[in-house]
Design an enzyme around this catalytic site. Structure first.
Site, PDB file in Angstrom:
ATOM      1  N   GLU A 175       0.832  -1.201   0.000  1.00  0.00           N
ATOM      2  CA  GLU A 175       0.000   0.000   0.000  1.00  0.00           C
ATOM      3  C   GLU A 175       0.871   1.258   0.000  1.00  0.00           C
ATOM      4  OE1 GLU A 175       0.756   1.529   2.983  1.00  0.00           O
ATOM      5  OE2 GLU A 175       1.725  -0.338   3.569  1.00  0.00           O
ATOM      6  N   GLU A 318       4.361  -0.631   2.121  1.00  0.00           N
ATOM      7  CA  GLU A 318       4.601  -0.813   0.680  1.00  0.00           C
ATOM      8  C   GLU A 318       4.545  -2.279   0.241  1.00  0.00           C
ATOM      9  OE1 GLU A 318       8.282   0.951  -0.585  1.00  0.00           O
ATOM     10  OE2 GLU A 318       7.766   2.941   0.187  1.00  0.00           O
TER      11      GLU A 318
END
Length: 356
Positions: A175, A318
């Site tokens: 994300e 991430e």
């Protein structure tokens, strides 16, 4: 509930117990004491059950990075301004972010999906599934409309379906979105009943005053919106984020295609709680990559009943922890395919003479 979403949820089956049992039996025939490879063995058995193949192999793996902005940033909950989402998005699309480096090292693709970045972003490597230009401020009202939450969930599932067509059989949740630990904390508190003081962490590295403010903001969001703990879509609608909803869709989509989904850290954990609430069967397809240093992640993993593979004090997000765990997943799969059995090697199995 949207018909497409209902069909997606209904399509998720239980793992294959026969394949899992076959994997377990094979592991016990390998040239080692039973259970001596610890979590590698439990991972191998779980992967067999998920895929229905006793010796699975994942030639193509994809980190699914869902990107979106958060209106709650106006409350000063992050050490970075909201504009950093867009800036980091371009860095990621150009291959310069940590997840790009670690995914390359693990032999995985990175797919970046815009579901709610608060800017017009154009890049050849970007998948555009924008639902809206970021969420509204959850400290003042709902993050989004219920229809938008459903759209974001389906965007994640559809991105998975496209990747499956391209050959991906294993997914990692990733994300990008400044402010998303605040929304994730609100989601976790709403779904579990845990108090913000237990769940809210420092995120991008706010100081003690920032942490106190962040806890207060989550408390206000929960009080203002009164999300229904028995309705995950209501929780996502009122206090969630577009990328959190999309990650829930990634998990549901992976489960529907009998693909393992490796959870990254705290934000992924919040999405996993929402996915499990929407489709309890999806929990069997989740693997926890690492124990994030973000305060609430340990509690999330306990709620999900998942044991992390790695403890590295990481809190970047991430999908970075997920990418690192792919090395262990590959190792578990290679053990299943390449390690000799007692019979193959002519080694005593401890039950009698050497077998040959």
């Amino acid at each position: 509930m949207n018909n497409k979403l209902r069909q997606l949820i209904d399509s998720i089956a239980q793992p294959d117990g026969v394949a899992a049992s076959a994997a377990s039996a094979h592991l016990d025939q390998l040239t080692k004491p039973p259970g001596s490879l610890g979590k590698l063995e439990s991972v191998a058995i779980k992967l067999a059950g998920i895929t229905g193949v006793d010796k699975p192999e994942f030639d193509r793996k994809t980190v699914m990075v869902m990107a979106a902005d958060h209106g709650v940033c106006e409350e000063g909950v992050s050490a970075f301004p909201a504009e950093v989402t867009q800036q980091m998005l371009y860095n990621m699309l150009s291959g310069g972010a940590a997840i790009n480096v670690l995914a390359r090292h693990a032999g995985a693709d990175v797919k970046v999906v815009d579901v709610g970045v608060n800017a017009d972003v154009a890049h050849a490597n970007l998948v555009d599934r924008k639902v809206r230009m970021g969420t509204s401020n959850i400290a003042k009202g709902p993050a989004m409309l219920r229809t938008e939450a459903e759209q974001a969930v389906l965007a994640g599932a559809e991105a998975v379906a496209e990747a499956v067509k391209g050959g991906t059989r294993l997914f990692v949740t990733g994300e990008l979105g400044i402010g998303n630990t605040t929304a994730s904390a609100a989601v976790v508190c709403a779904l579990t009943g845990l108090e913000p003081e237990v769940i809210v962490g420092r995120g991008t590295g706010v100081d003690m005053a920032g942490l106190t403010r962040k806890i207060s903001v989550v408390c206000r969001a929960l009080d203002v919106n009164q999300p229904d703990a028995n309705d995950a879509l209501d929780v996502l609608t009122k206090v969630g984020g577009l990328e959190i909803a999309a990650l829930a869709g990634v998990i549901l989509g992976a489960a529907a295609h009998r693909c393992p989904v490796v959870l990254d850290g705290f934000i992924s954990g919040a999405a996993a709680l929402a996915a499990r609430a929407l489709a309890p069967a999806s929990a069997a397809y989740m693997l926890a990559s690492h124990a994030s240093d973000e305060r609430g992640h340990a509690a999330v993993l306990r709620q999900l009943k998942l044991e992390p593979m790695l403890y590295l004090d990481m809190r970047l997000g991430e999908g970075t922890g997920g990418a690192l765990s792919l090395h262990l997943i590959d190792a578990a799969c290679r053990i299943m395919r390449e390690m000799a059995t007692f019979a193959d090697a002519g080694v005593s199995d401890g039950q009698g003479a050497a077998q040959r």
